[in-house]
Motif scaffolding. Structure first.
Motif, mmCIF file in Angstrom:
data_model
loop_
_atom_site.group_PDB
_atom_site.id
_atom_site.type_symbol
_atom_site.label_atom_id
_atom_site.label_comp_id
_atom_site.label_asym_id
_atom_site.label_seq_id
_atom_site.Cartn_x
_atom_site.Cartn_y
_atom_site.Cartn_z
ATOM 1 N N PHE A 155 0.858 -1.185 0.000
ATOM 2 C CA PHE A 155 0.000 0.000 0.000
ATOM 3 C C PHE A 155 0.891 1.231 0.000
ATOM 4 O O PHE A 155 1.706 1.416 0.908
ATOM 5 C CB PHE A 155 -0.913 0.033 1.221
ATOM 6 N N THR A 156 0.768 2.047 -1.038
ATOM 7 C CA THR A 156 1.611 3.242 -1.129
ATOM 8 C C THR A 156 0.766 4.484 -1.343
ATOM 9 O O THR A 156 -0.366 4.413 -1.834
ATOM 10 C CB THR A 156 2.623 3.116 -2.287
ATOM 11 N N ILE A 157 1.342 5.618 -0.991
ATOM 12 C CA ILE A 157 0.705 6.918 -1.195
ATOM 13 C C ILE A 157 1.697 7.812 -1.928
ATOM 14 O O ILE A 157 2.844 7.959 -1.507
ATOM 15 C CB ILE A 157 0.313 7.574 0.145
ATOM 16 N N GLY A 158 1.256 8.388 -3.042
ATOM 17 C CA GLY A 158 2.127 9.292 -3.792
ATOM 18 C C GLY A 158 3.343 8.609 -4.362
ATOM 19 O O GLY A 158 4.443 9.173 -4.365
ATOM 20 N N GLU A 159 3.168 7.404 -4.874
ATOM 21 C CA GLU A 159 4.297 6.633 -5.398
ATOM 22 C C GLU A 159 4.739 7.151 -6.767
ATOM 23 O O GLU A 159 3.917 7.282 -7.674
ATOM 24 C CB GLU A 159 3.901 5.161 -5.520
ATOM 25 N N PRO A 160 6.010 7.443 -6.962
ATOM 26 C CA PRO A 160 6.507 7.800 -8.296
ATOM 27 C C PRO A 160 6.602 6.550 -9.168
ATOM 28 O O PRO A 160 6.495 5.418 -8.677
ATOM 29 C CB PRO A 160 7.895 8.375 -8.008
ATOM 30 N N ARG A 161 6.790 6.753 -10.459
ATOM 31 C CA ARG A 161 7.016 5.616 -11.352
ATOM 32 C C ARG A 161 8.399 5.035 -11.056
ATOM 33 O O ARG A 161 9.375 5.772 -11.000
ATOM 34 C CB ARG A 161 6.919 6.066 -12.806
ATOM 35 N N ILE A 162 8.465 3.719 -10.897
ATOM 36 C CA ILE A 162 9.738 3.129 -10.461
ATOM 37 C C ILE A 162 10.436 2.326 -11.548
ATOM 38 O O ILE A 162 11.572 1.893 -11.351
ATOM 39 C CB ILE A 162 9.560 2.254 -9.214
ATOM 40 N N GLY A 163 9.785 2.109 -12.695
ATOM 41 C CA GLY A 163 10.424 1.309 -13.733
ATOM 42 C C GLY A 163 9.747 1.487 -15.074
ATOM 43 O O GLY A 163 8.846 2.322 -15.232
ATOM 44 N N ASN A 164 10.159 0.692 -16.043
ATOM 45 C CA ASN A 164 9.578 0.790 -17.378
ATOM 46 C C ASN A 164 8.292 -0.041 -17.470
ATOM 47 O O ASN A 164 7.835 -0.629 -16.479
ATOM 48 C CB ASN A 164 10.594 0.379 -18.447
ATOM 49 N N ASN A 165 7.705 -0.112 -18.670
ATOM 50 C CA ASN A 165 6.454 -0.839 -18.838
ATOM 51 C C ASN A 165 6.616 -2.313 -18.490
ATOM 52 O O ASN A 165 5.746 -2.909 -17.832
ATOM 53 C CB ASN A 165 5.961 -0.691 -20.279
ATOM 54 N N ASP A 166 7.727 -2.919 -18.901
ATOM 55 C CA ASP A 166 7.950 -4.330 -18.587
ATOM 56 C C ASP A 166 8.023 -4.560 -17.077
ATOM 57 O O ASP A 166 7.533 -5.582 -16.572
ATOM 58 C CB ASP A 166 9.239 -4.823 -19.238
ATOM 59 N N ALA A 167 8.608 -3.623 -16.362
ATOM 60 C CA ALA A 167 8.670 -3.730 -14.904
ATOM 61 C C ALA A 167 7.266 -3.644 -14.310
ATOM 62 O O ALA A 167 6.911 -4.397 -13.398
ATOM 63 C CB ALA A 167 9.566 -2.646 -14.325
ATOM 64 N N GLY A 168 6.451 -2.723 -14.835
ATOM 65 C CA GLY A 168 5.081 -2.587 -14.347
ATOM 66 C C GLY A 168 4.263 -3.841 -14.578
ATOM 67 O O GLY A 168 3.503 -4.283 -13.705
ATOM 68 N N VAL A 169 4.413 -4.438 -15.757
ATOM 69 C CA VAL A 169 3.699 -5.677 -16.072
ATOM 70 C C VAL A 169 4.161 -6.803 -15.148
ATOM 71 O O VAL A 169 3.354 -7.593 -14.636
ATOM 72 C CB VAL A 169 3.911 -6.060 -17.547
ATOM 73 N N TRP A 170 5.461 -6.887 -14.925
ATOM 74 C CA TRP A 170 6.011 -7.927 -14.048
ATOM 75 C C TRP A 170 5.469 -7.791 -12.635
ATOM 76 O O TRP A 170 4.982 -8.761 -12.043
ATOM 77 C CB TRP A 170 7.535 -7.855 -14.058
ATOM 78 N N ILE A 171 5.544 -6.591 -12.076
ATOM 79 C CA ILE A 171 5.060 -6.356 -10.714
ATOM 80 C C ILE A 171 3.579 -6.705 -10.609
ATOM 81 O O ILE A 171 3.142 -7.378 -9.671
ATOM 82 C CB ILE A 171 5.320 -4.896 -10.294
ATOM 83 N N THR A 172 2.804 -6.255 -11.586
ATOM 84 C CA THR A 172 1.365 -6.500 -11.570
ATOM 85 C C THR A 172 1.049 -7.988 -11.581
ATOM 86 O O THR A 172 0.080 -8.435 -10.956
ATOM 87 C CB THR A 172 0.707 -5.817 -12.778
ATOM 88 N N GLY A 173 1.869 -8.783 -12.253
ATOM 89 C CA GLY A 173 1.602 -10.203 -12.397
ATOM 90 C C GLY A 173 2.197 -11.097 -11.325
ATOM 91 O O GLY A 173 2.077 -12.335 -11.421
ATOM 92 N N LEU A 174 2.811 -10.522 -10.297
ATOM 93 C CA LEU A 174 3.477 -11.346 -9.278
ATOM 94 C C LEU A 174 2.497 -12.075 -8.355
ATOM 95 O O LEU A 174 2.872 -13.034 -7.688
ATOM 96 C CB LEU A 174 4.421 -10.483 -8.438
ATOM 97 N N GLY A 175 1.264 -11.604 -8.297
ATOM 98 C CA GLY A 175 0.257 -12.296 -7.501
ATOM 99 C C GLY A 175 0.213 -11.909 -6.040
ATOM 100 O O GLY A 175 -0.250 -12.694 -5.198
ATOM 101 N N TRP A 176 0.678 -10.694 -5.718
ATOM 102 C CA TRP A 176 0.567 -10.228 -4.334
ATOM 103 C C TRP A 176 -0.898 -10.188 -3.912
ATOM 104 O O TRP A 176 -1.795 -9.952 -4.730
ATOM 105 C CB TRP A 176 1.187 -8.841 -4.194
ATOM 106 N N SER A 177 -1.139 -10.404 -2.631
ATOM 107 C CA SER A 177 -2.503 -10.457 -2.118
ATOM 108 C C SER A 177 -3.276 -9.176 -2.420
ATOM 109 O O SER A 177 -4.441 -9.213 -2.812
ATOM 110 C CB SER A 177 -2.479 -10.705 -0.608
ATOM 111 N N SER A 178 -2.621 -8.043 -2.246
ATOM 112 C CA SER A 178 -3.242 -6.761 -2.600
ATOM 113 C C SER A 178 -2.158 -5.753 -2.931
ATOM 114 O O SER A 178 -1.070 -5.799 -2.357
ATOM 115 C CB SER A 178 -4.131 -6.229 -1.467
#
Length: 221
Positions: A155-178
């Motif tokens: 859970f983050t507030i005011g998070e900057p972009r931390i990586g490229n599109n591939d990084a975003g897709v990877w993080i999104t697909g990791l299966g974290w609970s929330s």
């Protein structure tokens, strides 16, 4: 707000923010200041959760702002753990890697003391970027074997972009609970670093509208 208090007052749960929060005092509070980033961890009995919370950049800390403004991208710092093509904001990644050992030590201690608890990583601004890296670290290294993606929350507030599109897709697909990125209506930080520099967000965004109560959820990266 608590993460911005002096670490000695956090440990005693005596700072103004501690007294104003609706949460009871956590158990087993651990605190640290490393590489100009402050964080604390503990256990919340009412929700059976371990937490690690990271402070954002402080205006008086030159090192924090240098980290924020380092807009270069580099491959993931743990070799062989990220898919090909992923790249991450150099400054944020360096900030976290310098404190990885202490973060994992805190999590190991708390996980042993509370063997059925799940975990939430939280942070604001620069601390939000660091929180995501902490969750990534615990996920890909399997440092605490029982903390699988299904036991990890971010859970983050005011998070900057931390990586490229591939990084975003990877993080999104990791299966974290929330995973929730809260964005205040006109906060500039989540729009940095710029998309034209190759940066993208991960899902999911909670966009808090101008009235301060209405929320729009966004799943686009």
């Amino acid at each position: 707000a608590v993460a911005y208090c002096d670490v000695s007052t956090i440990a005693a749960w005596s700072c103004a923010a501690c007294q104003n929060t609706t949460y009871p005092k956590p158990s087993s509070i651990l605190t640290a200041v490393l590489n100009n980033t402050q964080f604390y961890a503990g256990y919340i009995p009412s929700t059976n959760q371990i937490f690690v919370a990271f402070r954002g950049a402080k205006g008086s800390s030159f090192a924090n702002w240098v980290t924020n403004l380092d807009f270069g991208r580099t491959s993931y710092w743990i070799s062989g753990k990220a898919p090909s093509g992923t790249s991450f904001h150099t400054g944020f990644q360096n900030q976290y890697s310098a404190m990885s050992g202490t973060v994992k030590s805190f999590v190991t201690t708390l996980a042993a003391s509370y063997p059925t608890a799940n975990i939430v990583f939280a942070g604001h601004s620069l601390g939000a970027a660091v929180a995501v890296h902490a969750a990534l670290d615990l996920t890909v290294t399997k440092y605490v074997s029982r903390l699988t993606p299904a036991n990890i929350n971010v859970f983050t507030i005011g998070e900057p972009r931390i990586g490229n599109n591939d990084a975003g897709v990877w993080i999104t697909g990791l299966g974290w609970s929330s995973v929730y990125r809260a964005v205040n209506y006109d906060d500039i930080v989540p729009h940095l670093p710029y998309q034209w520099l190759g940066f993208r967000h991960h899902r999911r965004e909670w966009w808090i509208l101008a009235d301060g109560t209405s929320v729009v959820t966004c799943d686009d990266i």
